[in-house]
Write a protein that holds these residues in place. Structure first.
Motif, PDB file in Angstrom:
ATOM      1  N   SER A   4       0.851  -1.182   0.000  1.00  0.00           N
ATOM      2  CA  SER A   4       0.000   0.000   0.000  1.00  0.00           C
ATOM      3  C   SER A   4       0.888   1.233   0.000  1.00  0.00           C
ATOM      4  CB  SER A   4      -0.943   0.015   1.209  1.00  0.00           C
ATOM      5  OG  SER A   4      -0.221   0.115   2.405  1.00  0.00           O
ATOM      6  N   VAL A   5       0.336   2.313  -0.503  1.00  0.00           N
ATOM      7  CA  VAL A   5       1.035   3.594  -0.546  1.00  0.00           C
ATOM      8  C   VAL A   5       0.077   4.658  -0.053  1.00  0.00           C
ATOM      9  CG1 VAL A   5       2.053   5.346  -2.059  1.00  0.00           C
ATOM     10  CG2 VAL A   5       2.533   2.929  -2.463  1.00  0.00           C
ATOM     11  N   HIS A   6       0.560   5.476   0.853  1.00  0.00           N
ATOM     12  CA  HIS A   6      -0.233   6.575   1.388  1.00  0.00           C
ATOM     13  C   HIS A   6       0.594   7.847   1.282  1.00  0.00           C
ATOM     14  CE1 HIS A   6      -2.742   3.451   3.228  1.00  0.00           C
ATOM     15  NE2 HIS A   6      -1.604   2.878   3.549  1.00  0.00           N
ATOM     16  N   LEU A   7      -0.041   8.925   0.907  1.00  0.00           N
ATOM     17  CA  LEU A   7       0.618  10.226   0.886  1.00  0.00           C
ATOM     18  C   LEU A   7       0.056  11.063   2.028  1.00  0.00           C
ATOM     19  CD1 LEU A   7       0.675  11.142  -2.906  1.00  0.00           C
ATOM     20  CD2 LEU A   7       2.522  10.221  -1.506  1.00  0.00           C
ATOM     21  N   MET A   8       0.959  11.619   2.814  1.00  0.00           N
ATOM     22  CA  MET A   8       0.567  12.492   3.916  1.00  0.00           C
ATOM     23  C   MET A   8       1.405  13.748   3.796  1.00  0.00           C
ATOM     24  SD  MET A   8       0.258   9.633   6.897  1.00  0.00           S
ATOM     25  CE  MET A   8       1.599   8.630   6.266  1.00  0.00           C
ATOM     26  N   GLY A   9       0.868  14.743   3.094  1.00  0.00           N
ATOM     27  CA  GLY A   9       1.657  15.941   2.822  1.00  0.00           C
ATOM     28  C   GLY A   9       2.822  15.577   1.923  1.00  0.00           C
ATOM     29  N   ASP A  10       4.042  15.843   2.397  1.00  0.00           N
ATOM     30  CA  ASP A  10       5.250  15.524   1.633  1.00  0.00           C
ATOM     31  C   ASP A  10       5.837  14.165   1.986  1.00  0.00           C
ATOM     32  OD1 ASP A  10       5.143  17.888   0.253  1.00  0.00           O
ATOM     33  OD2 ASP A  10       6.461  18.954   1.628  1.00  0.00           O
ATOM     34  N   ILE A  11       5.096  13.380   2.752  1.00  0.00           N
ATOM     35  CA  ILE A  11       5.597  12.079   3.192  1.00  0.00           C
ATOM     36  C   ILE A  11       4.962  10.963   2.361  1.00  0.00           C
ATOM     37  CG2 ILE A  11       5.758  10.458   5.111  1.00  0.00           C
ATOM     38  CD1 ILE A  11       5.519  12.912   6.973  1.00  0.00           C
ATOM     39  N   ILE A  12       5.796  10.078   1.862  1.00  0.00           N
ATOM     40  CA  ILE A  12       5.346   8.854   1.192  1.00  0.00           C
ATOM     41  C   ILE A  12       5.479   7.742   2.222  1.00  0.00           C
ATOM     42  CG2 ILE A  12       5.841   7.162  -0.612  1.00  0.00           C
ATOM     43  CD1 ILE A  12       7.211   9.507  -2.157  1.00  0.00           C
ATOM     44  N   TRP A  13       4.380   7.050   2.492  1.00  0.00           N
ATOM     45  CA  TRP A  13       4.409   5.915   3.406  1.00  0.00           C
ATOM     46  C   TRP A  13       4.023   4.685   2.612  1.00  0.00           C
ATOM     47  CZ3 TRP A  13       0.315   4.965   7.770  1.00  0.00           C
ATOM     48  CH2 TRP A  13       0.664   3.816   8.480  1.00  0.00           C
ATOM     49  N   ALA A  14       4.962   3.773   2.461  1.00  0.00           N
ATOM     50  CA  ALA A  14       4.724   2.541   1.716  1.00  0.00           C
ATOM     51  C   ALA A  14       4.847   1.358   2.660  1.00  0.00           C
ATOM     52  CB  ALA A  14       5.734   2.409   0.577  1.00  0.00           C
ATOM     53  N   SER A  15       3.927   0.420   2.526  1.00  0.00           N
ATOM     54  CA  SER A  15       4.010  -0.801   3.321  1.00  0.00           C
ATOM     55  C   SER A  15       3.936  -1.992   2.376  1.00  0.00           C
ATOM     56  CB  SER A  15       2.875  -0.857   4.346  1.00  0.00           C
ATOM     57  OG  SER A  15       1.627  -1.006   3.703  1.00  0.00           O
ATOM     58  N   CYS A  16       4.515  -3.097   2.815  1.00  0.00           N
ATOM     59  CA  CYS A  16       4.484  -4.305   2.003  1.00  0.00           C
ATOM     60  C   CYS A  16       4.677  -5.517   2.895  1.00  0.00           C
ATOM     61  CB  CYS A  16       5.567  -4.272   0.927  1.00  0.00           C
ATOM     62  SG  CYS A  16       7.248  -4.244   1.563  1.00  0.00           S
ATOM     63  N   GLY A  17       4.210  -6.660   2.413  1.00  0.00           N
ATOM     64  CA  GLY A  17       4.496  -7.917   3.090  1.00  0.00           C
ATOM     65  C   GLY A  17       5.923  -8.322   2.784  1.00  0.00           C
ATOM     66  N   GLY A  18       6.470  -9.194   3.572  1.00  0.00           N
ATOM     67  CA  GLY A  18       7.837  -9.638   3.336  1.00  0.00           C
ATOM     68  C   GLY A  18       8.848  -8.613   3.810  1.00  0.00           C
ATOM     69  N   GLU A  19      10.126  -8.932   3.571  1.00  0.00           N
ATOM     70  CA  GLU A  19      11.225  -8.061   3.975  1.00  0.00           C
ATOM     71  C   GLU A  19      12.036  -7.644   2.764  1.00  0.00           C
ATOM     72  OE1 GLU A  19      13.683  -8.826   7.479  1.00  0.00           O
ATOM     73  OE2 GLU A  19      12.333 -10.494   7.919  1.00  0.00           O
ATOM     74  N   PRO A  20      11.827  -6.414   2.283  1.00  0.00           N
ATOM     75  CA  PRO A  20      12.626  -5.944   1.150  1.00  0.00           C
ATOM     76  C   PRO A  20      14.004  -5.476   1.601  1.00  0.00           C
ATOM     77  CG  PRO A  20      11.107  -4.241   1.822  1.00  0.00           C
ATOM     78  CD  PRO A  20      10.812  -5.444   2.680  1.00  0.00           C
ATOM     79  N   TYR A  21      15.007  -5.715   0.777  1.00  0.00           N
ATOM     80  CA  TYR A  21      16.322  -5.128   1.023  1.00  0.00           C
ATOM     81  C   TYR A  21      16.181  -3.608   0.982  1.00  0.00           C
ATOM     82  CZ  TYR A  21      19.616  -9.077   0.924  1.00  0.00           C
ATOM     83  OH  TYR A  21      20.357 -10.183   1.220  1.00  0.00           O
ATOM     84  N   ASN A  22      17.167  -2.899   1.519  1.00  0.00           N
ATOM     85  CA  ASN A  22      17.092  -1.440   1.564  1.00  0.00           C
ATOM     86  C   ASN A  22      17.087  -0.808   0.177  1.00  0.00           C
ATOM     87  OD1 ASN A  22      19.794  -1.765   0.899  1.00  0.00           O
ATOM     88  ND2 ASN A  22      20.496  -0.182   2.298  1.00  0.00           N
ATOM     89  N   TYR A  23      17.315  -1.588  -0.856  1.00  0.00           N
ATOM     90  CA  TYR A  23      17.223  -1.093  -2.235  1.00  0.00           C
ATOM     91  C   TYR A  23      15.864  -0.438  -2.480  1.00  0.00           C
ATOM     92  CZ  TYR A  23      16.823  -1.297  -7.342  1.00  0.00           C
ATOM     93  OH  TYR A  23      16.622  -0.987  -8.659  1.00  0.00           O
ATOM     94  N   LEU A  24      14.814  -0.950  -1.861  1.00  0.00           N
ATOM     95  CA  LEU A  24      13.480  -0.374  -2.015  1.00  0.00           C
ATOM     96  C   LEU A  24      13.485   1.085  -1.578  1.00  0.00           C
ATOM     97  CD1 LEU A  24      10.381  -0.574  -2.527  1.00  0.00           C
ATOM     98  CD2 LEU A  24      10.187  -1.360  -0.162  1.00  0.00           C
TER      99      LEU A  24
END
Length: 118
Positions: A4-24
């Motif tokens: 999921s992706v949520h925008l809160m002003g200038d903040i991008i908040w992304a969530s996902c299942g699993g564990e992505p490397y910091n490349y994300l």
């Protein structure tokens, strides 16, 4: 893999299942340098999945063994999150002509999406 992706002003908040490397986080920050970023892994539809960069596969790393997702999954997730952020910011994804249903650029802020796991 749901995200999921949520925008809160200038903040991008992304969530996902699993564990992505910091490349994300690195890649989303590169694509949207004027926004702060919060990543919430291990959210929503939990998967036994490490999301690794393509060049990390085949090296005998622990993360590859238990993961149910295939090589390239992290790149697909990055592209899908970036497309969703672009859609929310500008109302469409350049080159795809998709709009947010005519309801404005932030119409899909709380919608969950799914990236194919193969």
């Amino acid at each position: 893999l749901f995200f999921s992706v949520h925008l809160m002003g200038d903040i991008i908040w992304a969530s996902c299942g699993g564990e992505p490397y910091n490349y994300l986080a690195v890649e989303i920050r590169r694509r949207f340098p004027n926004h702060m970023l919060v990543i919430s892994p291990l959210a929503g539809d939990m998967q036994v999945a490490y999301l690794m960069p393509v060049d990390r596969y085949g090296l005998g790393l622990y993360e590859e063994e238990p993961s149910i997702l295939a090589q390239g999954c992290l790149d697909l997730l990055v592209d899908a999150i970036a497309a969703r952020v672009t859609e929310q910011l500008y109302g469409e994804v350049p080159g795809l002509g998709r709009s947010a249903g005519g309801q404005g650029p932030r119409a899909m802020a709380d919608e969950q999406s799914k990236v194919s796991d193969h």
